[in-house]
Scaffold this motif. Structure first.
Motif, mmCIF file in Angstrom:
data_model
loop_
_atom_site.group_PDB
_atom_site.id
_atom_site.type_symbol
_atom_site.label_atom_id
_atom_site.label_comp_id
_atom_site.label_asym_id
_atom_site.label_seq_id
_atom_site.Cartn_x
_atom_site.Cartn_y
_atom_site.Cartn_z
ATOM 1 N N LEU A 1 54.321 -48.418 -21.555
ATOM 2 C CA LEU A 1 53.379 -47.828 -22.493
ATOM 3 C C LEU A 1 53.065 -46.395 -22.100
ATOM 4 N N ASP A 2 52.717 -45.562 -23.090
ATOM 5 C CA ASP A 2 52.384 -44.180 -22.757
ATOM 6 C C ASP A 2 50.954 -44.095 -22.242
ATOM 7 N N ILE A 3 50.539 -42.889 -21.856
ATOM 8 C CA ILE A 3 49.251 -42.707 -21.200
ATOM 9 C C ILE A 3 48.093 -43.155 -22.076
ATOM 10 N N VAL A 4 48.204 -42.977 -23.393
ATOM 11 C CA VAL A 4 47.130 -43.382 -24.298
ATOM 12 C C VAL A 4 47.087 -44.901 -24.420
ATOM 13 N N GLU A 5 48.236 -45.523 -24.643
ATOM 14 C CA GLU A 5 48.274 -46.979 -24.808
ATOM 15 C C GLU A 5 47.785 -47.694 -23.543
ATOM 16 N N ARG A 6 48.103 -47.130 -22.363
ATOM 17 C CA ARG A 6 47.633 -47.736 -21.109
ATOM 18 C C ARG A 6 46.122 -47.634 -20.970
ATOM 19 N N SER A 7 45.532 -46.679 -21.665
ATOM 20 C CA SER A 7 44.097 -46.435 -21.522
ATOM 21 C C SER A 7 43.242 -47.293 -22.443
ATOM 22 N N VAL A 8 43.857 -47.939 -23.429
ATOM 23 C CA VAL A 8 43.079 -48.695 -24.413
ATOM 24 C C VAL A 8 42.509 -49.962 -23.780
ATOM 25 N N PRO A 9 41.190 -50.148 -23.820
ATOM 26 C CA PRO A 9 40.588 -51.345 -23.222
ATOM 27 C C PRO A 9 40.924 -52.596 -24.022
ATOM 28 N N ALA A 10 40.683 -53.757 -23.419
ATOM 29 C CA ALA A 10 40.990 -55.024 -24.087
ATOM 30 C C ALA A 10 40.119 -55.239 -25.323
ATOM 31 N N GLY A 11 38.903 -54.721 -25.290
ATOM 32 C CA GLY A 11 37.998 -54.886 -26.425
ATOM 33 C C GLY A 11 37.976 -53.658 -27.311
ATOM 34 N N LEU B 1 45.177 -48.289 -31.979
ATOM 35 C CA LEU B 1 46.603 -48.210 -31.650
ATOM 36 C C LEU B 1 47.459 -48.029 -32.890
ATOM 37 N N GLU B 2 47.112 -48.718 -33.966
ATOM 38 C CA GLU B 2 47.878 -48.587 -35.207
ATOM 39 C C GLU B 2 47.845 -47.146 -35.709
ATOM 40 N N GLU B 3 46.645 -46.555 -35.723
ATOM 41 C CA GLU B 3 46.510 -45.183 -36.220
ATOM 42 C C GLU B 3 47.153 -44.181 -35.275
ATOM 43 N N TYR B 4 47.014 -44.395 -33.984
ATOM 44 C CA TYR B 4 47.621 -43.503 -32.995
ATOM 45 C C TYR B 4 49.142 -43.515 -33.121
ATOM 46 N N ARG B 5 49.723 -44.687 -33.254
ATOM 47 C CA ARG B 5 51.179 -44.783 -33.376
ATOM 48 C C ARG B 5 51.667 -44.187 -34.687
ATOM 49 N N ARG B 6 50.896 -44.365 -35.752
ATOM 50 C CA ARG B 6 51.247 -43.743 -37.023
ATOM 51 C C ARG B 6 51.262 -42.224 -36.874
ATOM 52 N N HIS B 7 50.254 -41.694 -36.196
ATOM 53 C CA HIS B 7 50.161 -40.261 -35.962
ATOM 54 C C HIS B 7 51.399 -39.760 -35.212
ATOM 55 N N LEU B 8 51.796 -40.471 -34.158
ATOM 56 C CA LEU B 8 52.962 -40.050 -33.390
ATOM 57 C C LEU B 8 54.237 -40.134 -34.212
ATOM 58 N N ARG B 9 54.375 -41.186 -35.028
ATOM 59 C CA ARG B 9 55.577 -41.303 -35.867
ATOM 60 C C ARG B 9 55.690 -40.129 -36.821
ATOM 61 N N ASN B 10 54.547 -39.719 -37.384
ATOM 62 C CA ASN B 10 54.561 -38.584 -38.305
ATOM 63 C C ASN B 10 54.991 -37.304 -37.598
#
Length: 360
Positions: free
Chosen positions: A28-38, A54-63
């Motif tokens: 996982l990248d630095i952002v995904e590793r930082s996302v808490p369980a809740g 995560l959904e919005e962050y990944r959409r942003h990166l895909r764009n």
């Protein structure tokens, strides 16, 4: 008009489902590793869930990655994208809560209309890029959402947009003719229409799909394209051959793509088209979608867009920019008030730790 809050999670292709396996943190990248369980944050006690972030962050990166050649995004860029995404989600939640407080509502009909439009657009995108026809069930399966979850996402988006419009009315938002003309005069590079190409095309998709086809299937698809080319060179009309062979959505129109700006065409189409004279056929072209044959119909040169043509688009963009400022002005005090907003996503701190470890 540019939407101030376009945060519907409908049709995000990569999400965590409730039954997903625990991810490999090393991948996982630095952002995904930082996302808490809740939740990643609480706004007035209401959770902004990590999976939506995560959904919005990944959409942003895909764009972003669809627009740049370098796919190796730095940790600093990813953290900036994560902070941008978090800010968007916080503002959406604040606007939705304020809309609820003011008893602003959206109708089921409006939600359903927006849902159907998104469904149509996504299905069309899949068909145009892969030749695959998908229905509502397949779209929802890819999004890993139920229909009601998708409708609720759209309900929130529409509520946030309505609330933004209310704030704009209260601030008496307006865009004068002088502001529009000044923007046009000061940004001449924005108003150049790129050159255009009018192409006919045929697409043959190797079976079972371009992603899963073996060498034998690709060879067969190439032979089909070569045979189609031979038929046209022997005197058959391109449109007739396209209707009988092509698997592209516009096959029924004879493969006619119409006159399109070159920046809206696949780069491999532009490259092949530039080497052709009108009515000439390309050699078979292989892409991630299948095998292609194109015919150049004609071209148009780049030209300037007149003020009259650009006026309303400029007005809409300036209005959107001003509305965004109004939304920020309304939301920032809530975000910065720790008694109202608690943030659990520590991106800046994690970036600092990563950079420190890299320098050891």
């Amino acid at each position: 008009m540019k939407k101030i809050v376009a945060l519907s999670v409908l049709f995000c292709l990569v999400v965590f489902s409730a039954g997903a396996q625990v991810p490999d943190l090393a991948k996982l990248d630095i952002v995904e590793r930082s996302v808490p369980a809740g939740p990643v944050a609480l706004v007035n006690g209401v959770a902004v869930e990590g999976r939506y972030f995560l959904e919005e962050y990944r959409r942003h990166l895909r764009n972003v990655m669809s627009l740049v050649a370098d796919q190796n995004l730095t940790d600093e860029f990813r953290v900036h994208a994560g902070l941008t995404t978090l800010g968007e989600l916080l503002r959406e939640e604040i606007l939705v809560q304020e809309a609820s407080r003011r008893k602003i509502q959206v109708t089921r009909k409006d939600i359903e209309t927006e849902y159907q439009e998104k469904l149509r657009a996504f299905s069309q995108y899949i068909e145009e890029t892969s030749g695959e026809k998908v229905g509502e069930a397949q779209v929802l399966e890819r999004a890993r959402q139920s229909r009601e979850e998708a409708l609720d996402s759209i309900r929130r988006q529409l509520l946030a947009e309505k609330m933004a419009e209310e704030l704009a009315k209260e601030k008496k938002l307006s865009v004068t003719d002088g502001e529009v003309k000044k923007f046009y005069d000061e940004n001449p590079n924005f108003f150049q229409m790129p050159g255009s190409m009018h192409l006919n095309h045929i697409l043959v998709v190797p079976k079972p799909s371009a992603a899963k086809a073996d060498d034998k299937a690709w060879t067969k698809a190439t032979e089909q394209i070569r045979h189609a080319k031979s038929r046209i060179e022997a005197g058959e009309q391109f449109a007739a051959v396209a209707r009988s062979v092509s698997e592209a959505p516009d096959a029924e129109k004879g493969g006619d793509m119409g006159m399109l700006p070159v920046n809206l065409l696949p780069p491999f189409y532009v490259e092949a088209g530039q080497a052709l004279k009108p009515k000439e056929l390309s050699e078979p072209i292989r892409s991630q979608h299948g095998m292609h044959l194109i015919q150049l119909v004609g071209t148009e040169s780049q030209h300037a867009i007149s003020f009259e043509e650009a006026r309303e688009n400029i007005r809409a963009q300036l209005k959107a920019s001003k509305m965004e400022e109004i939304v920020l002005e309304f939301c920032e005090p809530v975000i910065n008030d720790t008694s109202k907003t608690q943030i659990f996503l520590q991106l800046d701190r994690n970036l600092a730790v990563t950079n420190k470890e890299a320098t050891k």
